[in-house]
Design a protein around this motif. Structure first.
Motif, PDB file in Angstrom:
ATOM      1  N   GLY A 158       3.206  -5.075  -3.273  1.00 46.32           N
ATOM      2  CA  GLY A 158       3.972  -5.479  -2.117  1.00 46.32           C
ATOM      3  C   GLY A 158       5.404  -4.982  -2.106  1.00 46.32           C
ATOM      4  O   GLY A 158       6.226  -5.483  -1.341  1.00 46.32           O
ATOM      5  N   PHE A 159       5.708  -4.032  -2.939  1.00 47.56           N
ATOM      6  CA  PHE A 159       7.052  -3.462  -2.994  1.00 47.56           C
ATOM      7  C   PHE A 159       6.990  -1.981  -2.610  1.00 47.56           C
ATOM      8  O   PHE A 159       7.442  -1.114  -3.350  1.00 47.56           O
ATOM      9  N   ALA A 160       6.442  -1.708  -1.440  1.00 52.30           N
ATOM     10  CA  ALA A 160       6.180  -0.324  -1.039  1.00 52.30           C
ATOM     11  C   ALA A 160       7.459   0.485  -0.891  1.00 52.30           C
ATOM     12  O   ALA A 160       7.508   1.651  -1.286  1.00 52.30           O
ATOM     13  N   LEU A 161       8.499  -0.100  -0.337  1.00 48.69           N
ATOM     14  CA  LEU A 161       9.735   0.656  -0.157  1.00 48.69           C
ATOM     15  C   LEU A 161      10.409   0.934  -1.498  1.00 48.69           C
ATOM     16  O   LEU A 161      10.906   2.036  -1.734  1.00 48.69           O
ATOM     17  N   LEU A 162      10.400  -0.036  -2.384  1.00 43.78           N
ATOM     18  CA  LEU A 162      10.999   0.157  -3.705  1.00 43.78           C
ATOM     19  C   LEU A 162      10.186   1.093  -4.588  1.00 43.78           C
ATOM     20  O   LEU A 162      10.702   1.613  -5.580  1.00 43.78           O
ATOM     21  N   SER A 163       8.929   1.312  -4.259  1.00 42.47           N
ATOM     22  CA  SER A 163       8.110   2.217  -5.068  1.00 42.47           C
ATOM     23  C   SER A 163       8.565   3.665  -4.932  1.00 42.47           C
ATOM     24  O   SER A 163       8.103   4.528  -5.666  1.00 42.47           O
ATOM     25  N   GLY A 164       9.467   3.924  -4.021  1.00 45.56           N
ATOM     26  CA  GLY A 164      10.043   5.255  -3.921  1.00 45.56           C
ATOM     27  C   GLY A 164      10.889   5.607  -5.136  1.00 45.56           C
ATOM     28  O   GLY A 164      11.048   6.782  -5.473  1.00 45.56           O
ATOM     29  N   ALA A 198       1.527  11.411   0.400  1.00 44.27           N
ATOM     30  CA  ALA A 198       0.838  10.155   0.710  1.00 44.27           C
ATOM     31  C   ALA A 198       1.823   9.024   0.958  1.00 44.27           C
ATOM     32  O   ALA A 198       1.554   8.122   1.761  1.00 44.27           O
ATOM     33  N   TYR A 199       2.966   9.057   0.318  1.00 45.31           N
ATOM     34  CA  TYR A 199       3.984   8.027   0.489  1.00 45.31           C
ATOM     35  C   TYR A 199       4.937   8.368   1.629  1.00 45.31           C
ATOM     36  O   TYR A 199       5.344   7.498   2.394  1.00 45.31           O
ATOM     37  N   GLY A 200       5.287   9.627   1.753  1.00 48.20           N
ATOM     38  CA  GLY A 200       6.303  10.042   2.716  1.00 48.20           C
ATOM     39  C   GLY A 200       5.867   9.969   4.160  1.00 48.20           C
ATOM     40  O   GLY A 200       6.675   9.657   5.036  1.00 48.20           O
ATOM     41  N   VAL A 201       4.607  10.257   4.442  1.00 51.82           N
ATOM     42  CA  VAL A 201       4.129  10.232   5.825  1.00 51.82           C
ATOM     43  C   VAL A 201       4.199   8.818   6.410  1.00 51.82           C
ATOM     44  O   VAL A 201       4.794   8.617   7.481  1.00 51.82           O
ATOM     45  N   PRO A 202       3.651   7.792   5.745  1.00 45.74           N
ATOM     46  CA  PRO A 202       3.791   6.443   6.322  1.00 45.74           C
ATOM     47  C   PRO A 202       5.247   5.968   6.349  1.00 45.74           C
ATOM     48  O   PRO A 202       5.646   5.266   7.277  1.00 45.74           O
ATOM     49  N   LEU A 203       6.035   6.365   5.349  1.00 42.00           N
ATOM     50  CA  LEU A 203       7.443   5.979   5.346  1.00 42.00           C
ATOM     51  C   LEU A 203       8.176   6.565   6.549  1.00 42.00           C
ATOM     52  O   LEU A 203       8.927   5.865   7.235  1.00 42.00           O
ATOM     53  N   ALA A 204       7.936   7.851   6.823  1.00 44.47           N
ATOM     54  CA  ALA A 204       8.580   8.490   7.972  1.00 44.47           C
ATOM     55  C   ALA A 204       8.099   7.877   9.288  1.00 44.47           C
ATOM     56  O   ALA A 204       8.907   7.679  10.209  1.00 44.47           O
ATOM     57  N   MET A 205       6.823   7.559   9.377  1.00 46.39           N
ATOM     58  CA  MET A 205       6.302   6.940  10.594  1.00 46.39           C
ATOM     59  C   MET A 205       6.923   5.565  10.810  1.00 46.39           C
ATOM     60  O   MET A 205       7.215   5.173  11.944  1.00 46.39           O
ATOM     61  N   TRP A 206       7.131   4.818   9.731  1.00 41.19           N
ATOM     62  CA  TRP A 206       7.739   3.491   9.838  1.00 41.19           C
ATOM     63  C   TRP A 206       9.210   3.597  10.225  1.00 41.19           C
ATOM     64  O   TRP A 206       9.688   2.843  11.079  1.00 41.19           O
ATOM     65  N   LEU A 207       9.915   4.548   9.628  1.00 39.31           N
ATOM     66  CA  LEU A 207      11.341   4.682   9.920  1.00 39.31           C
ATOM     67  C   LEU A 207      11.610   5.280  11.289  1.00 39.31           C
ATOM     68  O   LEU A 207      12.549   4.873  11.980  1.00 39.31           O
ATOM     69  N   GLN A 243       7.811  -3.964  12.487  1.00 38.56           N
ATOM     70  CA  GLN A 243       7.583  -4.560  11.176  1.00 38.56           C
ATOM     71  C   GLN A 243       8.869  -4.514  10.349  1.00 38.56           C
ATOM     72  O   GLN A 243       9.555  -3.511  10.315  1.00 38.56           O
ATOM     73  N   PRO A 244       9.188  -5.601   9.650  1.00 42.04           N
ATOM     74  CA  PRO A 244      10.438  -5.644   8.889  1.00 42.04           C
ATOM     75  C   PRO A 244      10.399  -4.882   7.573  1.00 42.04           C
ATOM     76  O   PRO A 244      11.449  -4.595   7.000  1.00 42.04           O
ATOM     77  N   SER A 245       9.210  -4.567   7.068  1.00 43.90           N
ATOM     78  CA  SER A 245       9.131  -3.868   5.784  1.00 43.90           C
ATOM     79  C   SER A 245       8.015  -2.837   5.818  1.00 43.90           C
ATOM     80  O   SER A 245       7.100  -2.904   6.636  1.00 43.90           O
ATOM     81  N   LEU A 246       8.104  -1.898   4.897  1.00 39.54           N
ATOM     82  CA  LEU A 246       7.073  -0.868   4.798  1.00 39.54           C
ATOM     83  C   LEU A 246       5.746  -1.472   4.369  1.00 39.54           C
ATOM     84  O   LEU A 246       4.685  -1.056   4.836  1.00 39.54           O
ATOM     85  N   THR A 247       5.787  -2.469   3.514  1.00 35.84           N
ATOM     86  CA  THR A 247       4.556  -3.109   3.042  1.00 35.84           C
ATOM     87  C   THR A 247       3.797  -3.733   4.202  1.00 35.84           C
ATOM     88  O   THR A 247       2.570  -3.604   4.290  1.00 35.84           O
ATOM     89  N   LYS A 248       4.497  -4.397   5.096  1.00 40.69           N
ATOM     90  CA  LYS A 248       3.832  -5.019   6.248  1.00 40.69           C
ATOM     91  C   LYS A 248       3.403  -3.989   7.277  1.00 40.69           C
ATOM     92  O   LYS A 248       2.484  -4.220   8.053  1.00 40.69           O
TER      93      LYS A 248
END
Length: 120
Positions: free
Chosen positions: A32-38, A67-76, A82-87
């Motif tokens: 549940g710490f998807a953003l910090l997993s960077g 795999a991490y950057g694509v969802p992160l960029a889509m979220w940002l 959603q308040p967090s990347l995990t959600k």
């Protein structure tokens, strides 16, 4: 009389911090710490660029970054509420990121094991 410090014997093994970061990356996404997993992802990337023995794992690290950057960029960049990347991550995307992270961690682990047997 001069005292000399004991010399460290450098083995042919790859970096332990990179190996720990490789396993921490999927664990943090799953926990549940998807953003910090960077952070472990950056440690893996920098470690593989600095250590010549890890250059062969560049493609694996690029897969984890993708795999991490694509969802992160889509979220940002997207219109997400959603308040967090995990959600924000759907279960399928979480599974892809975690599975890629585990494969990369296994590749790092096997590389470390292979380099240890070659150095012995």
């Amino acid at each position: 009389m001069t005292t000399t410090s004991p010399q460290r014997t450098r083995t042919n093994r790859t970096s332990r911090s990179v190996l720990i970061a490789a396993w921490a990356f999927p664990a943090m996404v799953l926990g549940g710490f998807a953003l910090l997993s960077g952070i472990p992802l950056i440690v893996m990337l920098v470690g593989s660029l600095r250590d010549a023995r890890l250059h062969a794992l560049g493609w694996w690290n690029a897969a984890a970054l993708t795999a991490y950057g694509v969802p992160l960029a889509m979220w940002l960049l997207g219109p997400s509420q959603q308040p967090s990347l995990t959600k924000y991550l759907p279960p399928v995307a979480t599974g892809v990121v975690v599975a890629t992270g585990v494969v990369v961690a296994i590749a790092h682990h096997l590389r470390r094991r292979r380099s240890a047997t070659q150095g012995a």
